[in-house]
Design a protein around this motif. Structure first.
Motif, PDB file in Angstrom:
ATOM      1  N   GLN A 293      35.622  14.899  22.407  1.00 43.49           N
ATOM      2  CA  GLN A 293      34.297  15.644  22.583  1.00 43.49           C
ATOM      3  C   GLN A 293      33.601  16.092  21.074  1.00 43.49           C
ATOM      4  O   GLN A 293      32.721  15.971  20.494  1.00 43.49           O
ATOM      5  CB  GLN A 293      33.582  15.931  23.258  1.00 43.49           C
ATOM      6  CG  GLN A 293      31.993  16.969  23.491  1.00 43.49           C
ATOM      7  CD  GLN A 293      31.248  15.693  23.276  1.00 43.49           C
ATOM      8  OE1 GLN A 293      30.877  14.679  24.518  1.00 43.49           O
ATOM      9  NE2 GLN A 293      30.075  15.424  22.918  1.00 43.49           N
ATOM     10  N   GLU A 294      34.722  17.031  20.855  1.00 39.05           N
ATOM     11  CA  GLU A 294      35.121  17.436  19.469  1.00 39.05           C
ATOM     12  C   GLU A 294      34.417  16.610  18.397  1.00 39.05           C
ATOM     13  O   GLU A 294      33.913  17.354  17.371  1.00 39.05           O
ATOM     14  CB  GLU A 294      36.238  18.588  19.501  1.00 39.05           C
ATOM     15  CG  GLU A 294      36.029  19.967  20.272  1.00 39.05           C
ATOM     16  CD  GLU A 294      36.674  19.294  21.852  1.00 39.05           C
ATOM     17  OE1 GLU A 294      36.758  20.260  22.651  1.00 39.05           O
ATOM     18  OE2 GLU A 294      37.334  17.374  21.762  1.00 39.05           O
TER      19      GLU A 294
ATOM     20  N   THR B 189      31.164  13.226  14.192  1.00 38.25           N
ATOM     21  CA  THR B 189      31.368  11.758  13.926  1.00 38.25           C
ATOM     22  C   THR B 189      30.040  11.127  13.135  1.00 38.25           C
ATOM     23  O   THR B 189      29.185  11.564  13.924  1.00 38.25           O
ATOM     24  CB  THR B 189      31.972  10.742  14.388  1.00 38.25           C
ATOM     25  OG1 THR B 189      33.395  11.000  14.907  1.00 38.25           O
ATOM     26  CG2 THR B 189      32.170   9.719  14.684  1.00 38.25           C
ATOM     27  N   ILE B 190      30.012  10.194  12.161  1.00 35.05           N
ATOM     28  CA  ILE B 190      28.967   9.287  11.889  1.00 35.05           C
ATOM     29  C   ILE B 190      29.181   8.053  11.650  1.00 35.05           C
ATOM     30  O   ILE B 190      30.543   7.507  11.781  1.00 35.05           O
ATOM     31  CB  ILE B 190      28.394   9.293  10.613  1.00 35.05           C
ATOM     32  CG1 ILE B 190      28.292  11.362  10.387  1.00 35.05           C
ATOM     33  CG2 ILE B 190      27.326   8.775  10.269  1.00 35.05           C
ATOM     34  CD1 ILE B 190      28.269  12.369   9.008  1.00 35.05           C
ATOM     35  N   ILE B 191      28.452   6.981  12.328  1.00 32.54           N
ATOM     36  CA  ILE B 191      29.643   5.578  12.193  1.00 32.54           C
ATOM     37  C   ILE B 191      28.075   4.696  11.945  1.00 32.54           C
ATOM     38  O   ILE B 191      26.957   4.799  11.695  1.00 32.54           O
ATOM     39  CB  ILE B 191      29.038   5.034  13.994  1.00 32.54           C
ATOM     40  CG1 ILE B 191      29.929   5.860  15.426  1.00 32.54           C
ATOM     41  CG2 ILE B 191      29.580   3.336  13.763  1.00 32.54           C
ATOM     42  CD1 ILE B 191      31.258   5.667  14.520  1.00 32.54           C
ATOM     43  N   SER B 192      28.960   3.925  11.058  1.00 28.84           N
ATOM     44  CA  SER B 192      27.824   2.809   9.901  1.00 28.84           C
ATOM     45  C   SER B 192      28.292   1.707  10.330  1.00 28.84           C
ATOM     46  O   SER B 192      29.617   1.321  10.558  1.00 28.84           O
ATOM     47  CB  SER B 192      29.118   3.221   8.177  1.00 28.84           C
ATOM     48  OG  SER B 192      27.992   2.407   7.421  1.00 28.84           O
ATOM     49  N   SER B 193      27.716   0.951  10.864  1.00 27.49           N
ATOM     50  CA  SER B 193      28.252  -0.360  10.824  1.00 27.49           C
ATOM     51  C   SER B 193      27.129  -1.543  10.810  1.00 27.49           C
ATOM     52  O   SER B 193      26.463  -1.087   9.527  1.00 27.49           O
ATOM     53  CB  SER B 193      28.319  -0.660  11.965  1.00 27.49           C
ATOM     54  OG  SER B 193      29.197  -1.897  12.485  1.00 27.49           O
ATOM     55  N   GLY B 194      27.117  -2.565  11.052  1.00 22.91           N
ATOM     56  CA  GLY B 194      25.959  -3.797  11.051  1.00 22.91           C
ATOM     57  C   GLY B 194      26.359  -5.016  11.655  1.00 22.91           C
ATOM     58  O   GLY B 194      27.264  -5.353  12.288  1.00 22.91           O
ATOM     59  N   PHE B 195      25.285  -5.946  10.766  1.00 24.59           N
ATOM     60  CA  PHE B 195      25.360  -7.455  11.759  1.00 24.59           C
ATOM     61  C   PHE B 195      26.237  -8.443  10.951  1.00 24.59           C
ATOM     62  O   PHE B 195      26.545  -9.344  11.016  1.00 24.59           O
ATOM     63  CB  PHE B 195      24.543  -7.891  11.859  1.00 24.59           C
ATOM     64  CG  PHE B 195      23.822  -6.852  13.310  1.00 24.59           C
ATOM     65  CD1 PHE B 195      23.842  -6.989  14.221  1.00 24.59           C
ATOM     66  CD2 PHE B 195      23.243  -5.231  12.594  1.00 24.59           C
ATOM     67  CE1 PHE B 195      23.077  -6.168  15.644  1.00 24.59           C
ATOM     68  CE2 PHE B 195      22.133  -4.718  14.010  1.00 24.59           C
ATOM     69  CZ  PHE B 195      22.388  -5.178  15.339  1.00 24.59           C
ATOM     70  N   ALA B 196      26.419  -7.885   9.253  1.00 25.56           N
ATOM     71  CA  ALA B 196      27.119  -8.936   8.902  1.00 25.56           C
ATOM     72  C   ALA B 196      28.423  -9.995   8.801  1.00 25.56           C
ATOM     73  O   ALA B 196      28.299 -10.938   8.731  1.00 25.56           O
ATOM     74  CB  ALA B 196      27.082  -8.601   6.807  1.00 25.56           C
TER      75      ALA B 196
END
Length: 388
Positions: free
Chosen positions: A223-224, A229-236
């Motif tokens: 949890q800490e 955290t930041i998530i970057s993603s996509g569909f490519a």
């Protein structure tokens, strides 16, 4: 014309430049074997295309919310909850014009002059350029083949200063194809928590894993660390939707609000009917993803066998994405010299490692057909032999 100083700080993308040159040669009738672009050669699955076509027929061609269609934000949040054990909700999501745009928006919202961003090398070409455009300072941490091109907890700890704002983590990796094990992710996560910094995890290749490799999203480690955290993603990559330009960022609401403000004054919403294709990608059968992954797995073994048979070059076996990262240090050429010579003499396009801060390497993408792999690697072997 006087241009803004920030433009001079940014290096043009070598990957796009070489891919464009290879395509221009093909248009001129030259038989080029290209391993340059990180783009699946498969067509977008039919059910995804049909969903976009239906959306157009239903008039979903107008402006939409800057943060994305509500149904898509819900679908992304559900995916992150079920696939990645990340407790995000729709309000934690913004839909962006591809994964690259999600990272650019993040830097604009988070980084300012004086901030340091830690980037393990080899790295995807755009990471440090985005940091510089935001006024921040990229802090490059070199890794080695012995560590499988992965940053260690000690390296991360030693790179952190009072100015450190963010760590960029990419697993599976472009350009190396390496995947951090769950234990390695947990160890990195502890350093992030102990030093109270943020981490953005670029997970665009998370579905492309081989040899039993396991993807653990760093936010699921505790949890800490999730709170940082930041998530970057996509569909490519997983859905072969490179030209659709649909990506996303998942983060605390405060950050998503800031990114939405920036997006509202720059691009506004992502193409509306493309978002309906993305909804179909997440809500429909995932068999298409597995079919493409199996094809990549077969190509990976073929290209590794051909590389292993070449004297003078070495390659650490990757277990994710669709790249091989080849060490050419024994040939006495810079990566640019190697790639220029290979393209001009053998009509094979690959990416020089200098683009990824590894001038003694080249990157090949095996997101291409088996015939091209066999023909192109035969030409590569001929070129390598001529330089020994």
């Amino acid at each position: 014309m006087k241009l803004a100083g920030r433009v001079g700080q940014v290096t043009p993308s070598l990957t796009l430049a070489i891919d464009a040159k290879a395509k221009a040669m093909k248009r001129d009738g030259i038989d080029v074997c290209s391993f340059s672009a990180g783009e699946p050669d498969f067509d977008t699955p039919n059910h995804i295309k049909l969903a976009a076509q239906t959306a157009i027929a239903q008039g979903k061609t107008r402006y939409g919310p800057a943060a994305g269609e509500p149904r898509l934000r819900d679908a992304i949040a559900h995916k992150l909850q079920t696939d990645n054990r990340l407790n995000y909700h729709a309000e934690n999501i913004i839909v962006t014009n591809g994964g690259k745009h999600s990272l650019y928006n993040l830097m604009m919202a988070l980084i300012e002059a004086g901030d340091e961003v830690i980037i393990p090398a080899p790295f995807w070409v755009s990471y440090p350029e985005m940091v510089k455009l935001a006024g921040g300072t990229p802090v490059i941490v070199p890794t080695t083949a012995e560590s499988q091109y992965k940053i260690t907890p000690d390296q991360l700890q030693n790179a952190i200063t009072p100015q450190t704002r963010l760590l960029i983590l990419n697993s599976p990796s472009n350009p190396t194809g390496m995947v951090y094990t769950p234990d390695e992710i947990r160890a990195i996560a502890q350093v992030v928590v102990d030093n109270d910094i943020l981490v953005v995890s670029d997970e665009i290749y998370e579905k492309l894993l081989y040899d039993g490799a396991e993807h653990l999203s760093i936010g699921a480690a505790s949890q800490e660390v999730f709170d940082r955290t930041i998530i970057s993603s996509g569909f490519a990559k997983a859905y072969s939707m490179t030209g659709w330009r649909v990506g996303y960022l998942a983060a605390p609401i405060e950050l998503i609000t800031a990114v939405t403000k920036i997006q509202g004054h720059s691009t506004s919403n992502v193409c509306t009917f493309a978002q309906y294709g993305a909804i179909a990608a997440l809500e429909g059968s995932q068999d298409c993803v597995e079919q493409m992954r199996l094809a990549f797995a077969e190509r990976r073994l073929a290209i590794l066998d051909l590389i292993d048979a070449m004297p003078g070059v070495t390659c650490v076996k990757p277990n994710g994405a669709f790249y091989v990262f080849i060490n050419i240090s024994k040939l006495g050429l810079s990566s640019l010299e190697f790639c220029d010579g290979l393209l001009n003499e053998q009509q094979v396009a690959v990416i020089p490692g200098i683009a990824f801060a590894a001038d003694d390497h080249i990157r090949l993408s095996y997101a291409t057909d088996m015939t091209t792999i066999e023909r192109g690697l035969e030409r590569l072997a001929t070129f390598v032999k001529s330089k020994l």
